[in-house]
Design a protein around this motif. Structure first.
Motif, PDB file in Angstrom:
ATOM      1  N   UNK A 127     -27.578 -57.939  48.717  1.00  0.00           N
ATOM      2  CA  UNK A 127     -27.917 -57.556  47.353  1.00  0.00           C
ATOM      3  C   UNK A 127     -26.842 -56.752  46.661  1.00  0.00           C
ATOM      4  N   UNK A 128     -25.865 -56.266  47.412  1.00  0.00           N
ATOM      5  CA  UNK A 128     -24.768 -55.495  46.833  1.00  0.00           C
ATOM      6  C   UNK A 128     -23.648 -56.440  46.419  1.00  0.00           C
ATOM      7  N   UNK A 129     -22.886 -56.094  45.390  1.00  0.00           N
ATOM      8  CA  UNK A 129     -21.802 -56.952  44.950  1.00  0.00           C
ATOM      9  C   UNK A 129     -20.525 -56.152  44.731  1.00  0.00           C
ATOM     10  N   UNK A 130     -19.422 -56.870  44.822  1.00  0.00           N
ATOM     11  CA  UNK A 130     -18.111 -56.297  44.528  1.00  0.00           C
ATOM     12  C   UNK A 130     -17.618 -56.946  43.247  1.00  0.00           C
ATOM     13  N   UNK A 131     -17.637 -56.174  42.158  1.00  0.00           N
ATOM     14  CA  UNK A 131     -17.325 -56.712  40.846  1.00  0.00           C
ATOM     15  C   UNK A 131     -15.837 -56.814  40.569  1.00  0.00           C
ATOM     16  N   UNK A 132     -15.533 -57.288  39.362  1.00  0.00           N
ATOM     17  CA  UNK A 132     -14.143 -57.517  38.969  1.00  0.00           C
ATOM     18  C   UNK A 132     -13.317 -56.251  39.078  1.00  0.00           C
ATOM     19  N   UNK A 133     -12.137 -56.397  39.716  1.00  0.00           N
ATOM     20  CA  UNK A 133     -11.170 -55.318  39.923  1.00  0.00           C
ATOM     21  C   UNK A 133     -11.747 -54.151  40.728  1.00  0.00           C
ATOM     22  N   UNK A 134     -12.820 -54.420  41.484  1.00  0.00           N
ATOM     23  CA  UNK A 134     -13.329 -53.429  42.441  1.00  0.00           C
ATOM     24  C   UNK A 134     -12.744 -53.741  43.811  1.00  0.00           C
ATOM     25  N   UNK A 135     -12.675 -52.727  44.674  1.00  0.00           N
ATOM     26  CA  UNK A 135     -11.915 -52.846  45.923  1.00  0.00           C
ATOM     27  C   UNK A 135     -12.730 -52.337  47.101  1.00  0.00           C
ATOM     28  N   UNK A 136     -12.619 -53.035  48.245  1.00  0.00           N
ATOM     29  CA  UNK A 136     -13.043 -52.505  49.535  1.00  0.00           C
ATOM     30  C   UNK A 136     -11.792 -52.040  50.277  1.00  0.00           C
ATOM     31  N   UNK A 137     -11.858 -50.859  50.878  1.00  0.00           N
ATOM     32  CA  UNK A 137     -10.722 -50.316  51.611  1.00  0.00           C
ATOM     33  C   UNK A 137     -11.014 -50.314  53.108  1.00  0.00           C
ATOM     34  N   UNK A 138     -10.007 -50.650  53.907  1.00  0.00           N
ATOM     35  CA  UNK A 138     -10.142 -50.461  55.350  1.00  0.00           C
ATOM     36  C   UNK A 138     -10.116 -48.965  55.650  1.00  0.00           C
ATOM     37  N   UNK A 139     -10.666 -48.589  56.806  1.00  0.00           N
ATOM     38  CA  UNK A 139     -10.651 -47.196  57.237  1.00  0.00           C
ATOM     39  C   UNK A 139      -9.470 -46.951  58.169  1.00  0.00           C
ATOM     40  N   UNK A 140      -9.128 -45.675  58.353  1.00  0.00           N
ATOM     41  CA  UNK A 140      -8.026 -45.323  59.245  1.00  0.00           C
ATOM     42  C   UNK A 140      -8.359 -45.698  60.682  1.00  0.00           C
ATOM     43  N   UNK A 141      -9.596 -45.417  61.119  1.00  0.00           N
ATOM     44  CA  UNK A 141     -10.037 -45.748  62.470  1.00  0.00           C
ATOM     45  C   UNK A 141     -11.550 -45.825  62.470  1.00  0.00           C
ATOM     46  N   UNK A 142     -12.120 -46.213  63.617  1.00  0.00           N
ATOM     47  CA  UNK A 142     -13.578 -46.277  63.721  1.00  0.00           C
ATOM     48  C   UNK A 142     -14.197 -44.896  63.535  1.00  0.00           C
ATOM     49  N   UNK A 143     -13.454 -43.858  63.903  1.00  0.00           N
ATOM     50  CA  UNK A 143     -13.994 -42.500  63.807  1.00  0.00           C
ATOM     51  C   UNK A 143     -13.646 -41.817  62.493  1.00  0.00           C
ATOM     52  N   UNK A 144     -12.625 -42.296  61.810  1.00  0.00           N
ATOM     53  CA  UNK A 144     -12.163 -41.679  60.567  1.00  0.00           C
ATOM     54  C   UNK A 144     -12.301 -42.695  59.437  1.00  0.00           C
ATOM     55  N   UNK A 145     -13.268 -42.460  58.543  1.00  0.00           N
ATOM     56  CA  UNK A 145     -13.553 -43.422  57.475  1.00  0.00           C
ATOM     57  C   UNK A 145     -12.660 -43.236  56.253  1.00  0.00           C
ATOM     58  N   UNK A 146     -11.669 -42.374  56.330  1.00  0.00           N
ATOM     59  CA  UNK A 146     -10.739 -42.213  55.213  1.00  0.00           C
ATOM     60  C   UNK A 146     -10.022 -43.527  54.929  1.00  0.00           C
ATOM     61  N   UNK A 147      -9.521 -43.668  53.705  1.00  0.00           N
ATOM     62  CA  UNK A 147      -8.874 -44.914  53.302  1.00  0.00           C
ATOM     63  C   UNK A 147      -7.681 -45.207  54.202  1.00  0.00           C
ATOM     64  N   UNK A 148      -7.661 -46.431  54.738  1.00  0.00           N
ATOM     65  CA  UNK A 148      -6.596 -46.856  55.627  1.00  0.00           C
ATOM     66  C   UNK A 148      -5.455 -47.517  54.873  1.00  0.00           C
ATOM     67  N   UNK A 149      -4.919 -48.602  55.445  1.00  0.00           N
ATOM     68  CA  UNK A 149      -3.691 -49.193  54.920  1.00  0.00           C
ATOM     69  C   UNK A 149      -3.898 -50.499  54.164  1.00  0.00           C
ATOM     70  N   UNK A 150      -5.153 -50.959  54.019  1.00  0.00           N
ATOM     71  CA  UNK A 150      -5.367 -52.277  53.431  1.00  0.00           C
ATOM     72  C   UNK A 150      -6.532 -52.261  52.436  1.00  0.00           C
ATOM     73  N   UNK A 151      -6.473 -53.189  51.489  1.00  0.00           N
ATOM     74  CA  UNK A 151      -7.534 -53.283  50.496  1.00  0.00           C
ATOM     75  C   UNK A 151      -7.890 -54.744  50.235  1.00  0.00           C
ATOM     76  N   UNK A 152      -9.168 -54.959  49.927  1.00  0.00           N
ATOM     77  CA  UNK A 152      -9.678 -56.279  49.571  1.00  0.00           C
ATOM     78  C   UNK A 152     -10.132 -56.188  48.125  1.00  0.00           C
ATOM     79  N   UNK A 153      -9.462 -56.917  47.237  1.00  0.00           N
ATOM     80  CA  UNK A 153      -9.672 -56.750  45.801  1.00  0.00           C
ATOM     81  C   UNK A 153     -10.307 -57.994  45.189  1.00  0.00           C
ATOM     82  N   UNK A 154     -11.381 -57.786  44.407  1.00  0.00           N
ATOM     83  CA  UNK A 154     -11.970 -58.856  43.595  1.00  0.00           C
ATOM     84  C   UNK A 154     -11.206 -58.875  42.286  1.00  0.00           C
ATOM     85  N   UNK A 155     -10.224 -59.764  42.166  1.00  0.00           N
ATOM     86  CA  UNK A 155      -9.280 -59.718  41.057  1.00  0.00           C
ATOM     87  C   UNK A 155      -9.853 -60.301  39.772  1.00  0.00           C
TER      88      UNK A 155
END
Length: 711
Positions: free
Chosen positions: A77-105
């Motif tokens: 039921x959740x959506x990723x809209x235009x120009x919104x981004x999902x970010x990878x995390x640094x590690x399984x234990x650290x949810x801070x933004x990692x090095x990669x992004x998935x963008x709905x362009x």
């Protein structure tokens, strides 16, 4: 409602919905932070069954929803809209933004990039490639697990998965942009008494293709995959920028400009060829209609050339740094790397015959003799192996063709057919255990006098195949009374099953946490020593040193005489003969995992198992789990509570009214606290621990635990 780049909250934090309609986070230090930033006053806050946390105004209009702020995961039921981004995390234990992004362009395509790049097509390592792309498109997850892109009015324009999985309260789905920068679809099948079975239904990039992720390794390093492990290795002539963080990249280990333009012009260099190697183009000079020899010579004589690319009679000299290096066996591109002769590597993991081209073509005659000699040796060796294999194959009456060849050649195990195991388990009738990716069934081998067996069936082969091969390689080589015995395997079609000796008395976890009567103090001490001896065998006495990586009560099985045996080697890590540390992705079970697993690019040694053994030892001492949320606040985390009791001289609290030898108890606690040190170098070896447990040497008081020791 997880927000990336937020600091981890310490115990005592609270989420409050204030009387003025604000949602605020109160930390244990007294800091207050607004969570839902809205100009409207909220009257009601609600957590919906979908997982969406929403705020309503007095007219029951939604004025804020957590679904509008995704981090790395989408729920049904959740959506990723235009120009919104999902970010990878640094590690399984650290949810801070990692090095990669998935963008709905904005062009309607879903693309994955390394964060440090610009939104440019050449940096995309995965794309939806939507042929019907429209502006204002969004990424969606349907209730039947279908992942799709929809247009501005909600109509589906591209299915990434077909869906069709059950829609019921027992099946939960999520799409997560994982730590390794790959988008995966997970199913969580809920069982009785809160149990669950998780599996991966779909993934954008398969495990064996993870090096396609641009930026997974730093500049001047090559991405390689060995079994389930991904590693970054330096080009020849380069060293890691930081040996403790190999993913950062590599730098030259010599200064070619000084040699070339200075007084060292006679320094001898060599060209080291790496076939089938790709990277981001960065040329500064191109020579057409060239040969590989001419390209090598030109690079050797060019003061600015360190690496050249040769393909289709084109010699392309490259600028440093080189980015996104990986191997592709189907690509003819060859990298020609200039290095000093004394820097020639002996252990670069490549399947290529090393061909050396000396400056100005010296010693070509010697090279020719060497190649001819090598060819003769290779022919004789191949003939011998083919002849041996024919003899060996004639002796095997199994479906060997479907067995993993790299495993079968390394170990000697019995190969079962699937039908044999169906008969042995009465069509998998009696389930005796299960985990996230496997079920275990009881069976009987009629041909072995009715010997009882346990059959482990790996369910999810996206992740299960590496685990299957790893467990066979590792436990098939071990022989110790405190390790569970692997009898054989089945590899037929998509079915992967492992056959073990049957452990009549279940797991140590059941004995400690679920038994009506806890085992005696002496029994618990004996079990602790048996586990320590089994781990010591893995670390020091086994033919190949092994880091188990998942020491916990559920992976310690009890035989008919109540002796402890270590099991489940699916996550284990083999070390080479001269290797003392390794770099690998985080693995293991939360609560038992050593702190170094959570540190980016930290080296992992056998001391990771020592930490897990310390946690296990505390659980054996107290017959309770390391984390019990229903316990009094100061006792929730067992390790922290025992540490406080030890420091305050109140160890009697940890065993209650049980009659124990207090000197023995203090010794056991000191051993556990020495294992639980945050820094691996401060933890003793398993051999030293055994001597402490036996009382052969005196157990010294442990250093104080750091604040993150109980992570």
């Amino acid at each position: 409602m997880s927000r990336q780049n937020d600091t981890v909250l310490s115990p005592g934090a609270a989420l409050l919905f204030s009387t003025d309609g604000r949602l605020r986070l109160h930390s244990s230090t007294g800091q207050v932070e607004s969570i839902a930033k809205t100009n409207q006053k909220a009257s009601v806050a609600s957590m919906l069954d979908s997982g969406n946390f929403v705020l309503y105004d007095s007219s029951w209009n939604i004025i804020w929803a957590s679904f509008d702020y995704p981090s790395n995961t989408l729920l049904v039921g959740q959506k990723l809209g235009q120009e919104r981004v999902l970010y990878s995390s640094i590690s399984e234990a650290d949810s801070s933004i990692g090095s990669f992004e998935l963008c709905m362009q904005s062009d309607g395509n879903l693309n994955a990039y390394p964060i440090r790049s610009i939104f440019d097509g050449r940096y995309v390592y995965w794309s939806s490639n939507n042929p019907h792309a429209e502006r204002n498109s969004s990424l969606n997850l349907a209730a039947d697990s279908r992942i799709y892109l929809s247009n501005s009015i909600g109509l589906s324009i591209l299915n990434l998965t077909e869906g069709g999985y059950p829609i019921d309260a027992k099946a939960l789905y999520r799409v997560t942009f994982d730590v390794d920068s790959i988008l995966r679809l997970y199913q969580h099948q809920m069982g009785l008494k809160g149990s669950s079975n998780s599996s991966i239904l779909w993934t954008t990039i398969h495990e064996e293709d993870r090096c396609r992720v641009k930026g997974i390794c730093g500049p001047n390093s090559i991405c390689t995959i060995n079994d389930a492990d991904l590693s970054c290795i330096c080009l020849p002539g380069f060293d890691f920028v930081d040996s403790e963080n190999p993913n950062i990249g590599c730098k030259l280990n010599f200064t070619i400009i000084e040699d070339c333009f200075g007084n060292k012009g006679n320094a001898d260099y060599t060209i080291f060829p790496l076939p089938n190697t790709l990277w981001e183009p960065s040329e500064y000079d191109i020579l057409s209609k060239s040969s590989e020899e001419a390209c090598s010579k030109d690079c050797l004589e060019d003061c600015n050339c360190v690496v050249a690319k040769f393909r289709d009679q084109m010699c392309i000299k490259q600028k440093l740094p080189l980015r996104f290096l990986r191997r592709n066996s189907s690509d003819p591109t060859k990298a020609l790397v200039k290095i000093r002769n004394e820097s020639l590597p002996n252990d670069l993991p490549t399947d290529t015959n090393v061909v050396i081209t000396k400056k100005l073509g010296k010693k070509l005659g010697v090279v020719g003799v060497v190649l001819i000699t090598f060819s003769i040796i290779f022919f004789l060796l191949s003939s011998y192996l083919i002849f041996s294999r024919q003899i060996w194959s004639s002796k095997i009456n199994t479906r060997q063709a479907s067995s993993p060849p790299d495993v079968v050649e390394e170990i000697s195990l019995r190969s079962f057919t699937y039908d044999q195991l169906v008969i042995a388990t009465d069509n998998f009738k009696e389930e005796i255990g299960r985990g996230a990716s496997a079920k275990v069934y009881k069976g009987t081998l009629a041909m072995n006098g009715g010997r009882e067996i346990a059959v482990k069936w790996l369910l999810n082969m996206v992740e299960g195949e590496p685990e299957f091969r790893n467990e066979m390689k590792i436990i098939g080589r071990t022989h110790h009374k405190n390790l569970v015995h692997l009898i054989g395997f089945c590899s037929e079609g998509s079915s992967r099953l492992l056959v073990y000796e049957f452990m009549k008395n279940g797991s140590l976890g059941s004995l400690l946490f679920n038994a009506r009567e806890r085992p005696s103090w002496n029994e618990r001490m004996r079990i602790s020593l048996e586990i320590a001896r089994g781990i010591h065998y893995l670390h020091e006495e086994c033919q190949t040193r092994i880091i188990h990586c998942d020491i916990k009560p559920q992976n310690i099985l009890m035989d008919e005489s109540w002796s402890a045996k270590i099991s489940d080697f699916g996550l284990s890590k083999l070390l080479k003969t001269d290797q003392t540390r390794t770099y690998t992705m985080a693995r293991g079970t939360r609560g038992y995992v050593a702190p170094e697993w959570y540190k980016s690019n930290s080296a992992i040694t056998v001391k990771a198992d020592i930490y897990s053994f310390g946690v296990l030892l505390f659980e054996i001492i107290c017959c309770r789990k390391n984390m019990v949320l229903s316990a009094p606040e100061e006792e929730i985390v067992l390790m922290d509570w025992i540490d406080r009791c030890y420091v305050s001289g109140e160890l009697r609290k940890v065993v209650g009214e049980e009659v124990v030898d207090m000197e023995e108890l203090e010794k056991m606690v000191k051993v556990g606290l020495r294992c639980a040190q945050t820094e691996p170098d401060q933890r003793p070896s398993m051999k030293s621990l055994i001597l402490m447990l036996e009382g052969t040497i005196v157990t010294q008081p442990p250093p104080p635990l750091c604040s993150d020791a109980s992570v």
